[in-house]
Design a protein around this motif. Structure first.
Motif, mmCIF file in Angstrom:
data_model
loop_
_atom_site.group_PDB
_atom_site.id
_atom_site.type_symbol
_atom_site.label_atom_id
_atom_site.label_comp_id
_atom_site.label_asym_id
_atom_site.label_seq_id
_atom_site.Cartn_x
_atom_site.Cartn_y
_atom_site.Cartn_z
ATOM 1 N N PHE A 38 0.836 -1.204 0.000
ATOM 2 C CA PHE A 38 0.000 0.000 0.000
ATOM 3 C C PHE A 38 0.873 1.256 0.000
ATOM 4 O O PHE A 38 0.668 2.177 -0.806
ATOM 5 C CB PHE A 38 -0.931 -0.033 1.227
ATOM 6 C CG PHE A 38 -1.653 1.253 1.483
ATOM 7 C CD1 PHE A 38 -2.711 1.650 0.676
ATOM 8 C CD2 PHE A 38 -1.293 2.073 2.548
ATOM 9 C CE1 PHE A 38 -3.390 2.837 0.928
ATOM 10 C CE2 PHE A 38 -1.963 3.257 2.797
ATOM 11 C CZ PHE A 38 -3.008 3.644 1.983
ATOM 12 N N ILE A 39 1.856 1.302 0.870
ATOM 13 C CA ILE A 39 2.758 2.459 0.984
ATOM 14 C C ILE A 39 3.674 2.552 -0.241
ATOM 15 O O ILE A 39 3.911 3.640 -0.769
ATOM 16 C CB ILE A 39 3.589 2.380 2.280
ATOM 17 C CG1 ILE A 39 2.684 2.479 3.509
ATOM 18 C CG2 ILE A 39 4.699 3.410 2.301
ATOM 19 C CD1 ILE A 39 1.891 3.762 3.618
ATOM 20 N N TYR A 40 4.175 1.421 -0.692
ATOM 21 C CA TYR A 40 5.097 1.379 -1.826
ATOM 22 C C TYR A 40 4.467 2.053 -3.058
ATOM 23 O O TYR A 40 5.075 2.919 -3.672
ATOM 24 C CB TYR A 40 5.452 -0.076 -2.141
ATOM 25 C CG TYR A 40 6.440 -0.244 -3.257
ATOM 26 C CD1 TYR A 40 7.803 -0.340 -2.987
ATOM 27 C CD2 TYR A 40 6.040 -0.324 -4.587
ATOM 28 C CE1 TYR A 40 8.728 -0.509 -4.004
ATOM 29 C CE2 TYR A 40 6.950 -0.481 -5.606
ATOM 30 C CZ TYR A 40 8.293 -0.570 -5.316
ATOM 31 O OH TYR A 40 9.201 -0.730 -6.321
ATOM 32 N N PHE A 41 3.243 1.631 -3.394
ATOM 33 C CA PHE A 41 2.613 2.176 -4.600
ATOM 34 C C PHE A 41 2.088 3.598 -4.384
ATOM 35 O O PHE A 41 2.059 4.391 -5.329
ATOM 36 C CB PHE A 41 1.532 1.224 -5.119
ATOM 37 C CG PHE A 41 2.130 -0.041 -5.661
ATOM 38 C CD1 PHE A 41 2.887 -0.029 -6.820
ATOM 39 C CD2 PHE A 41 1.987 -1.235 -4.975
ATOM 40 C CE1 PHE A 41 3.480 -1.189 -7.314
ATOM 41 C CE2 PHE A 41 2.561 -2.398 -5.451
ATOM 42 C CZ PHE A 41 3.316 -2.374 -6.614
ATOM 43 N N ILE A 74 -4.245 5.344 8.873
ATOM 44 C CA ILE A 74 -3.231 5.322 9.936
ATOM 45 C C ILE A 74 -1.883 4.893 9.376
ATOM 46 O O ILE A 74 -0.847 5.484 9.701
ATOM 47 C CB ILE A 74 -3.689 4.425 11.106
ATOM 48 C CG1 ILE A 74 -4.862 5.096 11.828
ATOM 49 C CG2 ILE A 74 -2.541 4.124 12.064
ATOM 50 C CD1 ILE A 74 -5.574 4.217 12.831
ATOM 51 N N TYR A 75 -1.869 3.872 8.520
ATOM 52 C CA TYR A 75 -0.629 3.442 7.856
ATOM 53 C C TYR A 75 0.008 4.607 7.115
ATOM 54 O O TYR A 75 1.213 4.836 7.190
ATOM 55 C CB TYR A 75 -0.937 2.343 6.825
ATOM 56 C CG TYR A 75 -0.576 0.957 7.224
ATOM 57 C CD1 TYR A 75 0.707 0.471 7.056
ATOM 58 C CD2 TYR A 75 -1.539 0.099 7.732
ATOM 59 C CE1 TYR A 75 1.030 -0.818 7.394
ATOM 60 C CE2 TYR A 75 -1.229 -1.201 8.071
ATOM 61 C CZ TYR A 75 0.052 -1.648 7.909
ATOM 62 O OH TYR A 75 0.370 -2.924 8.237
ATOM 63 N N LEU A 76 -0.823 5.313 6.367
ATOM 64 C CA LEU A 76 -0.322 6.421 5.558
ATOM 65 C C LEU A 76 0.234 7.539 6.429
ATOM 66 O O LEU A 76 1.322 8.066 6.158
ATOM 67 C CB LEU A 76 -1.423 6.941 4.651
ATOM 68 C CG LEU A 76 -1.011 7.967 3.621
ATOM 69 C CD1 LEU A 76 0.122 7.455 2.744
ATOM 70 C CD2 LEU A 76 -2.215 8.329 2.771
ATOM 71 N N LEU A 77 -0.476 7.891 7.487
ATOM 72 C CA LEU A 77 0.022 8.929 8.403
ATOM 73 C C LEU A 77 1.331 8.499 9.054
ATOM 74 O O LEU A 77 2.256 9.311 9.195
ATOM 75 C CB LEU A 77 -1.027 9.242 9.468
ATOM 76 C CG LEU A 77 -2.263 9.989 8.972
ATOM 77 C CD1 LEU A 77 -3.324 10.044 10.069
ATOM 78 C CD2 LEU A 77 -1.897 11.372 8.477
ATOM 79 N N PHE A 78 1.423 7.231 9.419
ATOM 80 C CA PHE A 78 2.663 6.712 10.004
ATOM 81 C C PHE A 78 3.818 6.843 9.009
ATOM 82 O O PHE A 78 4.886 7.339 9.342
ATOM 83 C CB PHE A 78 2.484 5.250 10.428
ATOM 84 C CG PHE A 78 3.742 4.620 10.932
ATOM 85 C CD1 PHE A 78 4.203 4.896 12.215
ATOM 86 C CD2 PHE A 78 4.482 3.761 10.134
ATOM 87 C CE1 PHE A 78 5.379 4.320 12.687
ATOM 88 C CE2 PHE A 78 5.652 3.192 10.601
ATOM 89 C CZ PHE A 78 6.108 3.464 11.872
ATOM 90 N N PHE A 79 3.570 6.420 7.768
ATOM 91 C CA PHE A 79 4.619 6.512 6.751
ATOM 92 C C PHE A 79 5.039 7.960 6.507
ATOM 93 O O PHE A 79 6.236 8.259 6.426
ATOM 94 C CB PHE A 79 4.168 5.882 5.431
ATOM 95 C CG PHE A 79 5.082 6.218 4.293
ATOM 96 C CD1 PHE A 79 6.354 5.657 4.216
ATOM 97 C CD2 PHE A 79 4.698 7.121 3.317
ATOM 98 C CE1 PHE A 79 7.222 5.991 3.172
ATOM 99 C CE2 PHE A 79 5.548 7.452 2.282
ATOM 100 C CZ PHE A 79 6.812 6.878 2.210
ATOM 101 N N LEU A 80 4.083 8.849 6.367
ATOM 102 C CA LEU A 80 4.416 10.253 6.112
ATOM 103 C C LEU A 80 5.249 10.832 7.252
ATOM 104 O O LEU A 80 6.209 11.565 7.018
ATOM 105 C CB LEU A 80 3.141 11.071 5.886
ATOM 106 C CG LEU A 80 2.368 10.735 4.609
ATOM 107 C CD1 LEU A 80 1.033 11.459 4.595
ATOM 108 C CD2 LEU A 80 3.186 11.039 3.370
#
Length: 171
Positions: A90-93, A148-154
């Motif tokens: 999800f994060i990769y793409f 939440i995943y996206l916020l963590f990655f950012l």
């Protein structure tokens, strides 16, 4: 003590095959992030699913069971390793395709549908037994989880970039 499976059947095979496929794909993808960010994304995915399963499937709510028993078993633990690659993809793409603006909304909706598809397949292989849970409840959970995943990655990526810029010598 961790229990062994009641019998090695479709849910254990599903976990083994899913693990092989997920990690082969993860290793085959071109390197996109520094190792520290990759590991943080994977570890975050593992921790997030453990906390979520403990809350939702634990003795307090007991909305569903994972695999053969209502108690913790080896393949519950092994199965948790399926989730981190999903979050990583999800994060990769997201990063590769530079998803921004309204496209981000559709991207999260789409990946939530993919998560539903994966859950539906896992149900066909008896990985979950629902008690007070309904398949439809999962979609909003996936929407929240992916945000939440996206916020963590950012946050991690921004922090990494700041720390990296501090290390550069000034000439």
């Amino acid at each position: 003590m961790l229990l062994l499976p009641d019998k090695f059947d479709e849910n254990e095979w599903f976990i083994v095959i899913s693990l092989i496929v997920a990690y082969v794909l993860l290793v085959k993808l071109p390197k996109r992030f520094p190792l520290t960010i990759t590991l943080l994304i994977l570890f975050f995915g593992m921790a997030y699913v453990q906390v979520s399963d403990h809350i939702l499937a634990g003795s307090g709510f007991n909305l569903y069971d994972i695999n053969d028993y209502g108690k913790y078993e080896w393949f519950d633990w092994i199965g948790w390793f399926i989730y981190p690659p999903f979050g990583y993809f999800f994060i990769y793409f997201f990063d590769k395709w530079s998803i921004r603006g309204l496209r981000l909304f559709w991207y999260i909706l789409g990946w939530s549908f993919i998560a539903m598809l994966v859950e539906w397949i896992s149900l066909k292989f008896n990985m979950f037994k629902y008690y007070r849970w309904n398949f439809a409840y999962s979609y909003p959970i996936y929407l929240l989880t992916l945000c939440i995943y996206l916020l963590f990655f950012l946050y991690v990526n921004r922090t990494f970039q700041k720390l990296k810029s501090l290390k550069k010598p000034v000439h």
